[in-house]
Design a protein around this motif. Structure first.
Motif, PDB file in Angstrom:
ATOM      1  N   GLU A 122       5.113   4.278   1.151  1.00 12.59           N
ATOM      2  CA  GLU A 122       4.871   3.307   0.087  1.00 12.59           C
ATOM      3  C   GLU A 122       3.600   3.581  -0.708  1.00 12.59           C
ATOM      4  OE1 GLU A 122       3.495   1.346   4.029  1.00 12.59           O
ATOM      5  OE2 GLU A 122       5.132   2.662   3.327  1.00 12.59           O
ATOM      6  N   GLU A 123       2.775   4.517  -0.244  1.00 13.10           N
ATOM      7  CA  GLU A 123       1.555   4.868  -0.968  1.00 13.10           C
ATOM      8  C   GLU A 123       1.789   5.917  -2.048  1.00 13.10           C
ATOM      9  OE1 GLU A 123      -2.198   5.136   1.429  1.00 13.10           O
ATOM     10  OE2 GLU A 123      -0.758   5.222   3.091  1.00 13.10           O
ATOM     11  N   PHE A 124       2.947   6.562  -2.036  1.00 12.97           N
ATOM     12  CA  PHE A 124       3.209   7.625  -2.994  1.00 12.97           C
ATOM     13  C   PHE A 124       3.501   7.051  -4.374  1.00 12.97           C
ATOM     14  CE2 PHE A 124       3.271   9.990   0.797  1.00 12.97           C
ATOM     15  CZ  PHE A 124       3.168  11.340   0.474  1.00 12.97           C
ATOM     16  N   PRO A 125       3.222   7.816  -5.430  1.00 14.02           N
ATOM     17  CA  PRO A 125       3.447   7.313  -6.794  1.00 14.02           C
ATOM     18  C   PRO A 125       4.889   6.890  -7.030  1.00 14.02           C
ATOM     19  CG  PRO A 125       2.188   9.364  -6.826  1.00 14.02           C
ATOM     20  CD  PRO A 125       2.658   9.183  -5.419  1.00 14.02           C
ATOM     21  N   ASP A 126       5.054   5.819  -7.777  1.00  7.44           N
ATOM     22  CA  ASP A 126       6.394   5.335  -8.107  1.00  7.44           C
ATOM     23  C   ASP A 126       7.088   6.236  -9.118  1.00  7.44           C
ATOM     24  OD1 ASP A 126       6.164   3.132  -6.437  1.00  7.44           O
ATOM     25  OD2 ASP A 126       5.288   1.883  -8.004  1.00  7.44           O
ATOM     26  N   THR A 127       6.308   6.939  -9.899  1.00  9.58           N
ATOM     27  CA  THR A 127       6.869   7.832 -10.905  1.00  9.58           C
ATOM     28  C   THR A 127       6.612   9.281 -10.523  1.00  9.58           C
ATOM     29  OG1 THR A 127       4.823   7.753 -12.208  1.00  9.58           O
ATOM     30  CG2 THR A 127       6.557   6.149 -12.741  1.00  9.58           C
TER      31      THR A 127
END
Length: 211
Positions: A162-167
């Motif tokens: 969940e810490e990774f970029p959404d885009t």
């Protein structure tokens, strides 16, 4: 079939252990992390499981590891080692997917496009140092310019899914309860064998989609 070869690089002598698939359609090259070698559970499982799916797996030991050193060198030296052994990885004449775990994943991300990789596989990508989320390495991941898969443990202190970029032009598969080495606690509702099996399945399915 398994065979071992050495490759000379500007960083020293590297070693490649080939797990060859009959009638292989591609090569998956996997580098290790800074704290261990190609015996890591995820690398070993992929080498054991993917040849049956038409994927030759090449486990790459960086020169510092082959030389018996305990501490990994600077990123530029790791990149130099990877570049130097790339011709050996490409020698079978098949598309090569550049991959690795942790520090090896970073090397694959930084060098994949320039070396002509077909795609990048990042296992346990170290998004940040533990406890230092403000010092993100997301830029390396987002700049691959290639189809990219991240496989990340749900409890990885180097970056949870969940810490990774959404885009970004990458796919992400979360491995529930896994730490940085994809180990799961004994109290977890899923056991270690199932966890490793999930990694092999996810990577195999993604590689199938590259065709």
């Amino acid at each position: 079939m398994t065979k071992i070869e050495t490759a000379s690089t500007d960083a020293g002598e590297a070693r490649i252990t080939w797990h060859t698939a009959p009638g292989a359609r591609l090569v998956l090259a996997l580098g290790h992390g800074a704290g261990g070698g190609v015996e890591a559970r995820d690398l070993a499982a992929l080498a054991a499981g993917l040849p049956a799916r038409g994927v030759t797996v090449a486990l790459v030991e960086q020169p510092w590891r082959v030389a018996g050193k305990k501490v990994a060198p600077a990123p530029k030296t790791l990149d130099a080692g990877w570049r130097g052994l790339w011709p050996a990885l490409a020698a079978p004449g098949l598309p090569v997917v550049a991959g690795g775990r942790s520090a090896g994943a970073r090397v694959a991300c930084r060098t994949g496009a320039e070396l002509g990789a077909a795609a990048v596989l990042a296992l346990a990508f170290p998004l940040h140092s533990p406890g230092r989320p403000e010092r993100s390495r997301a830029a390396e991941l987002l700049a691959t310019g290639l189809p990219t898969l991240v496989v990340q443990g749900g409890g990885d202190p180097f970056g949870r899914p969940e810490e990774f970029p959404d885009t970004g032009a990458y796919e992400l598969v979360g491995i529930a309860h896994g730490d940085h080495g994809f180990a799961v606690p004994k109290r977890a509702p899923v056991d270690q064998d199932a966890t490793v099996g999930r990694i092999v399945e996810a990577v195999g399915d993604w590689l199938d989609g590259l065709r």
